[in-house]
Enzyme design. Structure first.
Site, PDB file in Angstrom:
ATOM      1  N   ASN A   9       0.873  -1.171   0.000  1.00  0.00           N
ATOM      2  CA  ASN A   9       0.000   0.000   0.000  1.00  0.00           C
ATOM      3  C   ASN A   9       0.909   1.219   0.000  1.00  0.00           C
ATOM      4  OD1 ASN A   9      -1.744   2.068   0.472  1.00  0.00           O
ATOM      5  ND2 ASN A   9      -2.446   1.346   2.486  1.00  0.00           N
ATOM      6  N   LYS A  11       0.230   4.223  -0.308  1.00  0.00           N
ATOM      7  CA  LYS A  11      -0.414   5.409   0.286  1.00  0.00           C
ATOM      8  C   LYS A  11      -0.156   6.641  -0.604  1.00  0.00           C
ATOM      9  CE  LYS A  11      -0.210   3.141   4.723  1.00  0.00           C
ATOM     10  NZ  LYS A  11      -0.054   3.207   6.162  1.00  0.00           N
ATOM     11  N   HIS A  95      -9.516   1.209   4.826  1.00  0.00           N
ATOM     12  CA  HIS A  95      -8.229   1.346   5.509  1.00  0.00           C
ATOM     13  C   HIS A  95      -8.400   2.278   6.716  1.00  0.00           C
ATOM     14  CE1 HIS A  95      -4.105   2.471   6.366  1.00  0.00           C
ATOM     15  NE2 HIS A  95      -3.763   1.340   5.762  1.00  0.00           N
ATOM     16  N   GLU A  97      -6.714   4.646   7.804  1.00  0.00           N
ATOM     17  CA  GLU A  97      -6.520   6.079   7.549  1.00  0.00           C
ATOM     18  C   GLU A  97      -7.764   6.698   6.933  1.00  0.00           C
ATOM     19  OE1 GLU A  97      -2.867   5.420   5.475  1.00  0.00           O
ATOM     20  OE2 GLU A  97      -1.966   4.827   7.385  1.00  0.00           O
ATOM     21  N   GLU A 167      -5.324  -4.822  10.559  1.00  0.00           N
ATOM     22  CA  GLU A 167      -4.310  -3.794  10.752  1.00  0.00           C
ATOM     23  C   GLU A 167      -4.594  -3.053  12.055  1.00  0.00           C
ATOM     24  OE1 GLU A 167      -2.353  -2.685   6.730  1.00  0.00           O
ATOM     25  OE2 GLU A 167      -4.003  -1.323   7.089  1.00  0.00           O
ATOM     26  N   GLY A 173       2.599   2.327  10.855  1.00  0.00           N
ATOM     27  CA  GLY A 173       3.547   3.425  10.719  1.00  0.00           C
ATOM     28  C   GLY A 173       4.272   3.795  12.008  1.00  0.00           C
ATOM     29  N   SER A 213       3.535  -2.107  10.383  1.00  0.00           N
ATOM     30  CA  SER A 213       4.983  -2.167  10.651  1.00  0.00           C
ATOM     31  C   SER A 213       5.617  -3.502  10.266  1.00  0.00           C
ATOM     32  CB  SER A 213       5.270  -1.830  12.124  1.00  0.00           C
ATOM     33  OG  SER A 213       4.893  -0.499  12.413  1.00  0.00           O
TER      34      SER A 213
HETATM   35  P1  13P Z   1       3.077   0.408   7.736  1.00  0.00           P
HETATM   36  O1  13P Z   1       3.609  -0.875   7.125  1.00  0.00           O
HETATM   37  O2  13P Z   1       3.823   1.617   7.272  1.00  0.00           O
HETATM   38  O3  13P Z   1       2.967   0.301   9.228  1.00  0.00           O
HETATM   39  O4  13P Z   1       1.589   0.603   7.162  1.00  0.00           O
HETATM   40  C1  13P Z   1       0.698  -0.471   7.223  1.00  0.00           C
HETATM   41  C2  13P Z   1      -0.505  -0.133   6.447  1.00  0.00           C
HETATM   42  O5  13P Z   1      -1.268   0.739   6.787  1.00  0.00           O
HETATM   43  C3  13P Z   1      -0.748  -0.897   5.199  1.00  0.00           C
HETATM   44  O6  13P Z   1      -2.016  -0.670   4.709  1.00  0.00           O
END
Ligand code: 13P
Length: 254
Positions: A9, A11, A95, A97, A167, A173, A213
């Site tokens: 992803n 982003k 997601h 976010e 997640e 992150g 992560s």
């Molecule tokens: P990270 O791997 O940066 O923690 O992000 C995970 C994520 O949100 C994947 O959709």
């Protein structure tokens, strides 16, 4: 046997040249990982360029979001048909976010999941608890509520066609990865919820990715868990070496 799906992803990162270079680097080495399904999800504006860079490889293309309506006056939105037109096979939906920064509700996610399936896209439906919810012992309840809401209109046959991603929001992150035991427990809880709501076959067939992560160094022990069927990778998916290292870990534990 569920095939692992390792997805990047990306982003809201990269520019056009960087996205194409990353796609090419992954595509070049994907052939050495035949037992893992690979997917990259660039920003919408780079889907076309990345799709061309992936042409002829076994790396699939996916989007990070879509709108549930087929067409019309929905400024700034993108339909499932448009994503298919660019070669997408997958779409990430719900997601954290989007849920927490952009206010998406389970109900909004649910109509998108239904529309994606109807169009022939595979939705990757994300669920996960906040740190405060985990600390309050509410993880299982939060996951259940998100599954019940986000998959409300689905049949057992529909559920077999989706991918789930667990997640935990506190792991995204932050570098604070869930332990393999923490993740496996929630993946098992998810299968139990699906078995109760649908049936054992659907619960056993749906692929459930872990995200939060994931790095090459921690991927092996996460992916060795019996109910973890791949990874949804954020930060580490922006470096071909790291993304392929995670995919190699998925291949190694099979
Ligand atoms: P990270 O791997 O940066 O923690 O992000 C995970 C994520 O949100 C994947 O959709």
């Amino acid at each position: 046997m569920r095939r692992p799906l390792v997805a990047g992803n990306w982003k809201m990162n990269l520019d056009r040249a960087g996205a194409v270079a990353l796609a090419r680097a992954i595509a070049e080495r994907a052939g050495s990982l035949p037992d893992v399904d690979l997917l990259v999800c660039p920003p919408h504006v780079y889907l076309d360029a990345v799709g061309q860079a992936l042409a002829g490889s076994r790396v699939a293309l996916g989007a990070q979001n879509m709108y549930h309506e087929a067409s019309g006056a929905f400024t700034g939105e993108t339909s499932a048909a448009m994503l298919l037109d660019l070669g997408c096979r997958y779409v990430i939906l719900g997601h954290s976010e989007r849920r927490h920064i952009l206010g998406e509700t389970d109900q909004m996610v649910e109509v998108k999941v239904v529309a994606a399936l109807a169009a022939g896209l595979t939705p990757i439906v994300c669920v996960g608890e906040l740190l405060s919810e985990r600390q309050a012992g509410q993880t299982a309840n939060v996951i259940r509520r998100q599954i019940e809401g986000s998959l409300a209109g689905l049949t057992a046959a529909d559920v077999e066609r989706i991918v789930l991603a667990y997640e935990p929001v506190w792991a995204i992150g932050t570098g604070q990865v869930a332990t393999p035991q923490q993740a496996e427990q929630v993946h098992l809880d998810l299968r139990t919820i699906l078995a109760q709501r649908y049936n054992a076959q659907a619960a056993g067939r749906v692929r459930i990715q872990y995200g939060g992560s994931v790095k090459p160094a921690n991927a092996g022990e996460l992916l060795a868990q019996p109910d973890i069927d791949g990874a949804l990778v954020g930060g580490a998916s922006l470096k071909a070496e790291d993304f392929l290292g995670i995919a190699a870990a998925a291949e190694a534990v099979r």
